[in-house]
Scaffold this motif. Structure first.
Motif, PDB file in Angstrom:
ATOM      1  N   VAL A 175     -32.888   6.585 -28.450  1.00 41.49           N
ATOM      2  CA  VAL A 175     -32.968   7.755 -29.327  1.00 41.49           C
ATOM      3  C   VAL A 175     -31.958   7.580 -30.454  1.00 41.49           C
ATOM      4  O   VAL A 175     -30.985   6.824 -30.322  1.00 41.49           O
ATOM      5  CB  VAL A 175     -32.670   9.070 -28.567  1.00 41.49           C
ATOM      6  CG1 VAL A 175     -33.613   9.239 -27.379  1.00 41.49           C
ATOM      7  CG2 VAL A 175     -31.213   9.099 -28.099  1.00 41.49           C
ATOM      8  N   PRO A 176     -32.151   8.257 -31.603  1.00 43.67           N
ATOM      9  CA  PRO A 176     -31.128   8.213 -32.647  1.00 43.67           C
ATOM     10  C   PRO A 176     -29.816   8.785 -32.115  1.00 43.67           C
ATOM     11  O   PRO A 176     -29.807   9.682 -31.265  1.00 43.67           O
ATOM     12  CB  PRO A 176     -31.713   9.098 -33.756  1.00 43.67           C
ATOM     13  CG  PRO A 176     -33.192   9.157 -33.474  1.00 43.67           C
ATOM     14  CD  PRO A 176     -33.332   9.068 -31.992  1.00 43.67           C
ATOM     15  N   SER A 177     -28.698   8.272 -32.599  1.00 42.24           N
ATOM     16  CA  SER A 177     -27.401   8.724 -32.092  1.00 42.24           C
ATOM     17  C   SER A 177     -27.147  10.207 -32.377  1.00 42.24           C
ATOM     18  O   SER A 177     -26.316  10.837 -31.723  1.00 42.24           O
ATOM     19  CB  SER A 177     -26.271   7.890 -32.702  1.00 42.24           C
ATOM     20  OG  SER A 177     -26.293   7.987 -34.113  1.00 42.24           O
ATOM     21  N   SER A 178     -27.892  10.776 -33.347  1.00 41.33           N
ATOM     22  CA  SER A 178     -27.747  12.203 -33.659  1.00 41.33           C
ATOM     23  C   SER A 178     -28.640  13.090 -32.797  1.00 41.33           C
ATOM     24  O   SER A 178     -28.602  14.321 -32.916  1.00 41.33           O
ATOM     25  CB  SER A 178     -28.090  12.439 -35.131  1.00 41.33           C
ATOM     26  OG  SER A 178     -29.424  12.002 -35.409  1.00 41.33           O
ATOM     27  N   HIS A 179     -29.427  12.490 -31.923  1.00 41.58           N
ATOM     28  CA  HIS A 179     -30.389  13.231 -31.103  1.00 41.58           C
ATOM     29  C   HIS A 179     -29.638  14.074 -30.061  1.00 41.58           C
ATOM     30  O   HIS A 179     -28.589  13.648 -29.543  1.00 41.58           O
ATOM     31  CB  HIS A 179     -31.332  12.234 -30.405  1.00 41.58           C
ATOM     32  CG  HIS A 179     -32.545  12.865 -29.814  1.00 41.58           C
ATOM     33  ND1 HIS A 179     -32.529  13.559 -28.617  1.00 41.58           N
ATOM     34  CD2 HIS A 179     -33.837  12.889 -30.237  1.00 41.58           C
ATOM     35  CE1 HIS A 179     -33.748  13.982 -28.333  1.00 41.58           C
ATOM     36  NE2 HIS A 179     -34.556  13.590 -29.301  1.00 41.58           N
ATOM     37  N   PRO A 180     -30.148  15.266 -29.703  1.00 44.98           N
ATOM     38  CA  PRO A 180     -29.485  16.106 -28.695  1.00 44.98           C
ATOM     39  C   PRO A 180     -29.296  15.418 -27.347  1.00 44.98           C
ATOM     40  O   PRO A 180     -28.387  15.786 -26.585  1.00 44.98           O
ATOM     41  CB  PRO A 180     -30.425  17.312 -28.570  1.00 44.98           C
ATOM     42  CG  PRO A 180     -31.118  17.383 -29.894  1.00 44.98           C
ATOM     43  CD  PRO A 180     -31.287  15.957 -30.338  1.00 44.98           C
ATOM     44  N   ALA A 182     -28.559  12.224 -26.928  1.00 43.66           N
ATOM     45  CA  ALA A 182     -27.839  10.960 -27.097  1.00 43.66           C
ATOM     46  C   ALA A 182     -26.605  10.842 -26.214  1.00 43.66           C
ATOM     47  O   ALA A 182     -26.209   9.729 -25.848  1.00 43.66           O
ATOM     48  CB  ALA A 182     -27.452  10.778 -28.565  1.00 43.66           C
ATOM     49  N   GLU A 195     -40.967  15.505 -27.210  1.00 44.25           N
ATOM     50  CA  GLU A 195     -40.482  14.477 -28.127  1.00 44.25           C
ATOM     51  C   GLU A 195     -41.624  13.726 -28.803  1.00 44.25           C
ATOM     52  O   GLU A 195     -42.732  13.600 -28.250  1.00 44.25           O
ATOM     53  CB  GLU A 195     -39.601  13.468 -27.373  1.00 44.25           C
ATOM     54  CG  GLU A 195     -38.355  14.070 -26.760  1.00 44.25           C
ATOM     55  CD  GLU A 195     -37.368  14.545 -27.816  1.00 44.25           C
ATOM     56  OE1 GLU A 195     -37.385  14.021 -28.944  1.00 44.25           O
ATOM     57  OE2 GLU A 195     -36.567  15.457 -27.506  1.00 44.25           O
ATOM     58  N   VAL A 236     -37.064   4.170 -34.413  1.00 43.33           N
ATOM     59  CA  VAL A 236     -36.177   5.123 -33.738  1.00 43.33           C
ATOM     60  C   VAL A 236     -34.925   5.330 -34.587  1.00 43.33           C
ATOM     61  O   VAL A 236     -34.459   6.458 -34.793  1.00 43.33           O
ATOM     62  CB  VAL A 236     -35.798   4.614 -32.330  1.00 43.33           C
ATOM     63  CG1 VAL A 236     -34.671   5.469 -31.731  1.00 43.33           C
ATOM     64  CG2 VAL A 236     -37.006   4.637 -31.402  1.00 43.33           C
ATOM     65  N   GLY A 239     -35.203   7.768 -37.312  1.00 44.68           N
ATOM     66  CA  GLY A 239     -35.505   9.137 -36.932  1.00 44.68           C
ATOM     67  C   GLY A 239     -36.963   9.482 -36.725  1.00 44.68           C
ATOM     68  O   GLY A 239     -37.309  10.660 -36.648  1.00 44.68           O
ATOM     69  N   GLY A 241     -38.794   8.928 -34.044  1.00 46.03           N
ATOM     70  CA  GLY A 241     -39.088   9.356 -32.685  1.00 46.03           C
ATOM     71  C   GLY A 241     -38.237   8.594 -31.693  1.00 46.03           C
ATOM     72  O   GLY A 241     -37.189   8.034 -32.045  1.00 46.03           O
ATOM     73  N   ILE A 242     -38.703   8.558 -30.445  1.00 43.60           N
ATOM     74  CA  ILE A 242     -37.978   7.865 -29.372  1.00 43.60           C
ATOM     75  C   ILE A 242     -38.881   6.790 -28.799  1.00 43.60           C
ATOM     76  O   ILE A 242     -40.089   6.770 -29.023  1.00 43.60           O
ATOM     77  CB  ILE A 242     -37.560   8.858 -28.260  1.00 43.60           C
ATOM     78  CG1 ILE A 242     -38.808   9.420 -27.539  1.00 43.60           C
ATOM     79  CG2 ILE A 242     -36.719   9.994 -28.835  1.00 43.60           C
ATOM     80  CD1 ILE A 242     -38.469  10.268 -26.330  1.00 43.60           C
TER      81      ILE A 242
END
Length: 306
Positions: A175-180, A182, A195, A236, A239, A241-242
């Motif tokens: 996931v992006p490092s800014s994702h909830p 992460a 998601e 990913v 941003g 998706g995952i």
């Protein structure tokens, strides 16, 4: 005495399932292959193939003869490699099959060392896939290939091939490092219902992801489909998706990606090097095998950061 060239034609017909396909693979005419098969049956004194329309299957005698052919070819390749070893100057073309989203990082350092030691070797990198690599090596289209297997390190035994398992790495949710999610130490598939997914539908990895979501009771919402795990990681990172990917899959250093262990997901990706049996004794191929295995051993001890 049976003619090795005719045996190779029988082997190609067995692999391709038809005379026409075998002829294309061997770069002969269809009539030439058909005539050589008939001549081989006369020499063997037995029917070797059953013709049903355009399809051909081997008789029990044909199957047995192909099995002997594989062993004969291994010995011939070993003999040729031994003779080549008498040449102090190692040279020639080395065709290396790699899945381009992952292979070059494993191969580049190893093949650079091969080039340093043997500057007369010409190295050709060829795009391959996990599903086709072994077959391309077996048919002589590649000298070696590096592929991924998920769950089982060793594939179905293929006569005439040798394999080395280079590395193992677990699958991770990316996931992006800014994702909830992460900062989670462990994630479950049930946490991912809403998601957007980057999927690899035609690969074992994509099929595994679909199954994991189904077991959690939902169908993934697909944001994009790709054919390469490296591309999925890149999407990913920006941003989209995952995705689920092997832990050691490289990512652009500019991308910030979190890789999270998942509960109920203990599948491991195995990176496997494949060459033809007998040819592993060839100086250029033996040098490449040794270099790839050495680089992989260092990588296992100290994985490179993304």
């Amino acid at each position: 005495m049976l003619d090795v060239r005719k045996l190779i034609m029988l082997r190609a017909v067995a692999a391709e399932g038809s005379i026409a396909a075998a002829a294309r693979e061997l770069r002969y005419t269809r009539s030439a292959v058909s005539q050589q098969l008939s001549a081989l049956e006369s020499e063997a004194g037995a029917a070797l193939v059953d013709r049903v329309g355009n399809r051909i299957t081997l008789t029990p005698a044909g199957i047995t003869l192909v099995e002997h052919t594989e062993r004969i070819l291994v010995e011939l390749r070993a003999a040729e490699a031994t003779l080549a070893g008498d040449d102090l100057e190692v040279s020639g073309l080395l065709r290396v099959g790699v899945p381009f989203g992952e292979g070059p990082r494993i191969m580049s350092k190893a093949l650079t060392e091969v080039r340093r030691r043997f500057p007369r070797i010409e190295i050709r990198l060829v795009a391959t896939t996990d599903s086709t690599g072994a077959g391309e090596v077996s048919r002589g289209m590649l000298d070696m290939a590096i592929i991924s297997r998920f769950g089982v390190a060793r594939g179905r035994h293929t006569e005439g091939l040798r394999e080395w398992v280079l590395s193992h790495d677990p699958l991770r949710l990316c996931v992006p490092s800014s994702h909830p999610l992460a900062d989670l130490e462990l994630c479950s598939a049930a946490d991912l219902v809403d998601e957007a997914w980057i999927m690899l539908p035609s690969s074992p990895l994509g099929q595994l992801t679909t199954t994991l979501c189904a077991m959690a009771g939902f169908e993934p919402q697909v944001a994009a489909t790709v054919n390469d795990v490296g591309t999925a990681i890149g999407l990913v990172g920006i941003g989209w998706g995952i995705t689920i990917a092997p832990e050691f899959t490289p990512a652009d250093s500019k991308l910030r990606i979190a890789r999270i262990p998942m509960s109920n997901l203990d599948t491991v990706r195995h990176s496997v090097l494949i060459v033809r049996d007998g040819e592993h004794l060839s100086p250029r191929i033996a040098a490449a095998i040794a270099a790839v295995r050495a680089v992989s051993a260092v990588r296992r001890a100290a994985p490179e950061p993304d």
